[in-house]
Design a protein around this motif. Structure first.
Motif, mmCIF file in Angstrom:
data_model
loop_
_atom_site.group_PDB
_atom_site.id
_atom_site.type_symbol
_atom_site.label_atom_id
_atom_site.label_comp_id
_atom_site.label_asym_id
_atom_site.label_seq_id
_atom_site.Cartn_x
_atom_site.Cartn_y
_atom_site.Cartn_z
ATOM 1 N N ARG A 1 -11.976 26.728 -19.386
ATOM 2 C CA ARG A 1 -12.692 27.307 -20.528
ATOM 3 C C ARG A 1 -11.720 28.485 -21.077
ATOM 4 N N TRP A 2 -11.097 29.056 -20.208
ATOM 5 C CA TRP A 2 -10.261 30.303 -20.667
ATOM 6 C C TRP A 2 -8.849 30.234 -20.331
ATOM 7 N N ILE A 3 -8.094 30.640 -21.231
ATOM 8 C CA ILE A 3 -6.627 30.647 -21.002
ATOM 9 C C ILE A 3 -6.112 32.252 -21.303
ATOM 10 N N CYS A 4 -5.496 32.763 -20.242
ATOM 11 C CA CYS A 4 -5.329 34.282 -20.239
ATOM 12 C C CYS A 4 -3.712 34.516 -20.000
ATOM 13 N N SER A 5 -3.310 35.307 -20.870
ATOM 14 C CA SER A 5 -1.682 35.806 -20.585
ATOM 15 C C SER A 5 -1.498 37.257 -20.500
ATOM 16 N N GLY A 6 -0.902 37.395 -19.202
ATOM 17 C CA GLY A 6 -0.440 38.916 -19.084
ATOM 18 C C GLY A 6 0.863 39.028 -19.986
ATOM 19 N N ASN A 7 0.948 40.230 -20.563
ATOM 20 C CA ASN A 7 1.907 40.661 -21.594
ATOM 21 C C ASN A 7 2.790 41.680 -21.394
ATOM 22 N N GLN A 8 3.795 41.722 -22.063
ATOM 23 C CA GLN A 8 5.086 42.680 -21.735
ATOM 24 C C GLN A 8 4.436 43.985 -22.690
ATOM 25 N N ASP A 9 3.639 43.718 -23.700
ATOM 26 C CA ASP A 9 2.988 44.829 -24.376
ATOM 27 C C ASP A 9 1.851 45.532 -23.910
ATOM 28 N N ALA A 10 1.668 45.512 -22.619
ATOM 29 C CA ALA A 10 0.765 45.983 -21.865
ATOM 30 C C ALA A 10 -0.634 45.547 -22.180
ATOM 31 N N SER A 11 -0.975 44.292 -22.312
ATOM 32 C CA SER A 11 -2.243 43.909 -22.694
ATOM 33 C C SER A 11 -2.651 42.444 -22.133
ATOM 34 N N ILE A 12 -3.632 42.080 -22.075
ATOM 35 C CA ILE A 12 -4.148 40.689 -21.779
ATOM 36 C C ILE A 12 -4.759 40.083 -22.984
ATOM 37 N N HIS A 13 -4.120 38.888 -23.066
ATOM 38 C CA HIS A 13 -4.648 38.203 -24.400
ATOM 39 C C HIS A 13 -5.519 36.751 -23.909
ATOM 40 N N ILE A 14 -6.557 36.733 -24.467
ATOM 41 C CA ILE A 14 -7.672 35.771 -23.940
ATOM 42 C C ILE A 14 -7.914 34.569 -24.991
ATOM 43 N N TRP A 15 -7.853 33.425 -24.599
ATOM 44 C CA TRP A 15 -8.532 32.442 -25.851
ATOM 45 C C TRP A 15 -9.278 31.551 -25.338
ATOM 46 N N ARG A 16 -10.213 31.285 -25.830
ATOM 47 C CA ARG A 16 -11.346 30.120 -25.409
ATOM 48 C C ARG A 16 -10.462 28.683 -25.885
ATOM 49 N N SER A 17 -10.427 27.965 -24.645
ATOM 50 C CA SER A 17 -9.655 26.752 -25.075
ATOM 51 C C SER A 17 -9.977 25.749 -26.061
ATOM 52 N N ARG A 18 -11.307 25.535 -26.034
ATOM 53 C CA ARG A 18 -11.961 24.656 -27.040
ATOM 54 C C ARG A 18 -11.635 24.883 -28.494
ATOM 55 N N ASP A 19 -11.498 26.032 -28.768
ATOM 56 C CA ASP A 19 -11.481 26.331 -30.207
ATOM 57 C C ASP A 19 -10.460 27.688 -30.632
ATOM 58 N N GLY A 20 -9.831 27.998 -29.583
ATOM 59 C CA GLY A 20 -8.862 29.051 -29.813
ATOM 60 C C GLY A 20 -9.329 30.296 -29.952
ATOM 61 N N ASP A 21 -10.772 30.552 -30.068
ATOM 62 C CA ASP A 21 -11.401 32.130 -30.050
ATOM 63 C C ASP A 21 -10.526 32.940 -29.364
ATOM 64 N N GLU A 22 -10.155 34.237 -29.852
ATOM 65 C CA GLU A 22 -9.205 34.931 -29.184
ATOM 66 C C GLU A 22 -9.684 36.313 -28.980
ATOM 67 N N LEU A 23 -9.276 37.030 -27.882
ATOM 68 C CA LEU A 23 -9.465 38.502 -28.048
ATOM 69 C C LEU A 23 -8.370 39.066 -27.126
#
Length: 340
Positions: A186-208
């Motif tokens: 359901r969720w795809i998450c990335s840990g990032n160089q800019d000191a954040s976690i970005h989260i997508w809902r896989s079915r529709d790309g909704d993100e935070l």
């Protein structure tokens, strides 16, 4: 109250002659990658070496196949595969940065420069993605090995099998360092160089975006239930609750035991048990269901390694394998599969 694991909890201890950078455990084997390039395969029951391989130019990660019949080792100059049945090693000295590998259904996806290449267990290429915008930093399988998520600068792209072009793109301007995919996809998450976690809902790309970490986020992972996501990026280990509609508008649990987090590993199962390691050599065991969001938790138990923690891996629910920077590899047995 903290407790200390006693020496009787140690199954075995093995010394390797390089600084470990990665651990992987599956079935009755443990694989270790060393910084300078050597890698070892150990018997989980005894700690004895049952296989060796090496990469020129160094190693970054070791990954055992789920059936414990193969090991992939990736590094700055290529990758290598080890086969258990006869000890055969296939090395691909590509000269390309190879950060990650992920197994699914007898196949392994390896990051190779700007590409992800999917190989059979003997190292034969089955298919490859088109070139990403920059070096691929992580790969993860979804849908039981039918879809591959590939992280590189600017986006996570998902590819169906044998399709070079992505079927879904999840954009985020920044350098993605690590990927985590929830067990239900359901969720795809990335840990990032800019000191954040970005989260997508896989079915529709909704993100935070979960921003505000004091350091880059380079380690993150879901537990087996998909409810809890643990991440570094701060002295406190953060654990986000993905139940219901997800973590939007919520605060994480804060687990406080280390000044610098160097490893984390979820215990297999549904109990929300987590192991973490620090640069000071402390290993902490957590029950993340304790406490409440924003309140700092203390670990259920801690113990010390001979040097800073380099990597952790669970070999089933009762055995935690640890690697210290001085080359000490140790298997620790917990007395109960449901307790810490």
């Amino acid at each position: 109250m903290n407790a200390t694991i006693t020496a009787t909890d140690s199954l075995w201890r093995q010394e390797v002659d390089d600084a470990p950078v990665s651990l992987s455990a599956a079935g009755d084997l443990v694989a270790i990658a060393g910084a300078a390039g050597p890698a070892w395969v150990l018997d989980l029951g005894t700690g004895e070496v049952v296989g060796e391989l090496a990469l020129d130019g160094g190693s970054l990660r070791a990954s055992l196949s789920p059936d414990a019949q193969h090991v992939a080792v990736t590094g700055p100059g290529g990758y290598a595969l080890w086969r258990r049945s006869d000890g055969r090693v296939v090395t691909a000295a590509t000269g390309l940065w190879s950060q990650a590998a992920a197994w699914a259904d007898g196949r392994v996806a390896v990051a190779s420069g700007r590409y992800a290449r999917v190989l059979d267990a003997d190292g034969n290429e089955l298919w490859a993605t088109e070139a990403a915008a920059s070096t691929v930093t992580d790969v993860k399988w979804l849908r039981g090995g039918r879809r591959l998520a590939v992280a590189a600068y600017g986006a996570v792209r998902c590819h169906e099998r044998h399709q070079a072009s992505p079927v879904a793109t999840y954009p985020y301007v920044g350098s993605h360092l690590a990927l985590a995919v929830s067990p239900n996809d359901r969720w795809i998450c990335s840990g990032n160089q800019d000191a954040s976690i970005h989260i997508w809902r896989s079915r529709d790309g909704d993100e935070l975006t979960m921003a505000g970490y004091p350091e880059k986020v380079s380690r993150l992972g879901f537990d087996d239930t998909g409810r809890w996501l643990a991440a570094d990026g701060a002295p406190d280990l953060t654990v986000w609750d993905f139940s219901g509609k997800g973590p939007n508008g919520t605060a994480p649990r804060l687990l406080n035991a280390h000044e610098t987090i160097t490893a984390l590993a979820w215990r297999p199962g549904t109990l929300g048990h987590l192991a973490s390691g620090g640069a000071d050599g402390t290993v902490a065991l957590w029950r993340v269901t304790n406490g409440r969001p924003e309140a700092r938790q203390r670990p259920v138990r801690t113990f010390e390694l001979s040097d800073g923690v380099a990597a952790l891996a669970w070999a089933g629910p009762q055995v935690l394998v640890t690697a210290a920077r001085d080359g000490s590899i140790e298997a620790h047995r917990l007395p109960d599969r449901n307790q810490l």
